[in-house]
Enzyme design. Structure first.
Site, PDB file in Angstrom:
ATOM      1  N   ALA A   1     -50.778  13.345 -38.925  1.00 39.50           N
ATOM      2  CA  ALA A   1     -49.952  14.352 -39.603  1.00 39.50           C
ATOM      3  C   ALA A   1     -50.428  15.712 -39.120  1.00 39.50           C
ATOM      4  CB  ALA A   1     -50.118  14.233 -41.106  1.00 39.50           C
TER       5      ALA A   1
ATOM      6  N   VAL B   1     -55.681  14.129 -38.459  1.00 36.36           N
ATOM      7  CA  VAL B   1     -55.062  15.457 -38.494  1.00 36.36           C
ATOM      8  C   VAL B   1     -54.736  15.898 -37.070  1.00 36.36           C
ATOM      9  CG1 VAL B   1     -55.334  17.843 -39.214  1.00 36.36           C
ATOM     10  CG2 VAL B   1     -56.363  16.001 -40.579  1.00 36.36           C
ATOM     11  N   LYS B   2     -53.454  16.211 -36.880  1.00 37.59           N
ATOM     12  CA  LYS B   2     -52.993  16.631 -35.558  1.00 37.59           C
ATOM     13  C   LYS B   2     -53.128  18.153 -35.447  1.00 37.59           C
ATOM     14  CE  LYS B   2     -49.326  14.768 -32.673  1.00 37.59           C
ATOM     15  NZ  LYS B   2     -47.935  14.323 -32.695  1.00 37.59           N
ATOM     16  N   ILE B   3     -53.786  18.581 -34.376  1.00 36.55           N
ATOM     17  CA  ILE B   3     -54.119  20.004 -34.192  1.00 36.55           C
ATOM     18  C   ILE B   3     -53.594  20.446 -32.831  1.00 36.55           C
ATOM     19  CG2 ILE B   3     -56.066  21.615 -33.943  1.00 36.55           C
ATOM     20  CD1 ILE B   3     -56.449  20.523 -36.624  1.00 36.55           C
TER      21      ILE B   3
END
Ligand code: G3P
Length: 214
Positions: free
Chosen positions: A56, A82-84
């Site tokens: 996400a 966590v997509k960064i």
């Protein structure tokens, strides 16, 4: 190679998960917006359906905003990643989050050096975008091949998620060059198990069987 689904459509995820083919799911703000559903609700639902990692993405662009969002997202379910985005602030966030044990997927990777920086900063996954590189005439599969060789050579732990996959050929090619994972749109995924000659073969067998029984 592991297969992730690049979708937030719960029906697509359930259908393919029932075949035992889904190792994880990736989303991004565009994919989430297509569903017209609440972000938290849909991400939590996906994380409850699949056992593997569910990416996400954060919306903030500063390290502070990304870390704040990431800490919230990571609490939604144990399998959240966590997509960064691949920026200087993103790398700083990835480094801080890795020290907290929060898994990250660095997205929008277009060069070998970006992939190396993300892995070195502590990313769990790096996502080179195959289709978007091809759009500008650059060989995305070669990028995956180079990254895999370098990650192995330098013993970097990050796994490569080949993203922006648009065709069966992309899937087969990134598998051949050693991508750890391919993330595949829900609409493309059924093409992985289909072939017109398989369908024709079944139809012929049934026709011959009916003729034989008469
Ligand atoms: O996995 C990234 C993907 O969602 C982007 O795909 O086709 O918009 O480049 P595309």
């Amino acid at each position: 190679m592991k297969f992730f689904l690049d979708t937030a459509n719960v029906d697509e995820i359930k259908r393919i998960n029932e075949l035992g083919l889904v190792d994880g799911v990736t989303t991004n703000p565009t994919i989430i917006s297509r569903e017209g559903r609440d972000f938290e609700e849909v991400v939590k639902e996906i994380a409850s359906i699949v056992e593997g990692p569910v990416s996400a993405e954060v919306i903030g662009l500063t390290t502070e905003e990304m870390v704040k969002e990431a800490r919230v997202l990571a609490k939604w379910a144990e399998n959240i990643v966590v997509k960064i985005p691949m920026t200087e602030d993103g790398l700083r966030a990835v480094h801080l989050l890795s020290k907290e044990g929060i898994k990250t997927n660095v997205t929008l990777i277009f060069t070998v050096s970006q992939g190396l920086m993300a892995a070195k900063a502590g990313a769990t996954y790096v996502s080179p975008f195959i289709g978007r590189l091809e759009d500008i005439g650059v060989d995305g599969v070669a990028l995956v091949e180079n990254l895999r060789e370098l990650f192995d050579f330098y013993q970097l732990e990050a796994e490569i998620i080949s993203a922006s996959i648009r065709s069966l050929k992309h899937v087969e090619e990134v598998a051949e060059v050693g991508s750890h994972i391919a993330t595949i749109p829900g609409t493309l995924f059924p093409k992985l198990w289909s072939h017109p000659l398989t369908d024709n073969g079944i139809a012929t067998f049934l026709k011959d069987w009916e003729a034989f029984k008469k």
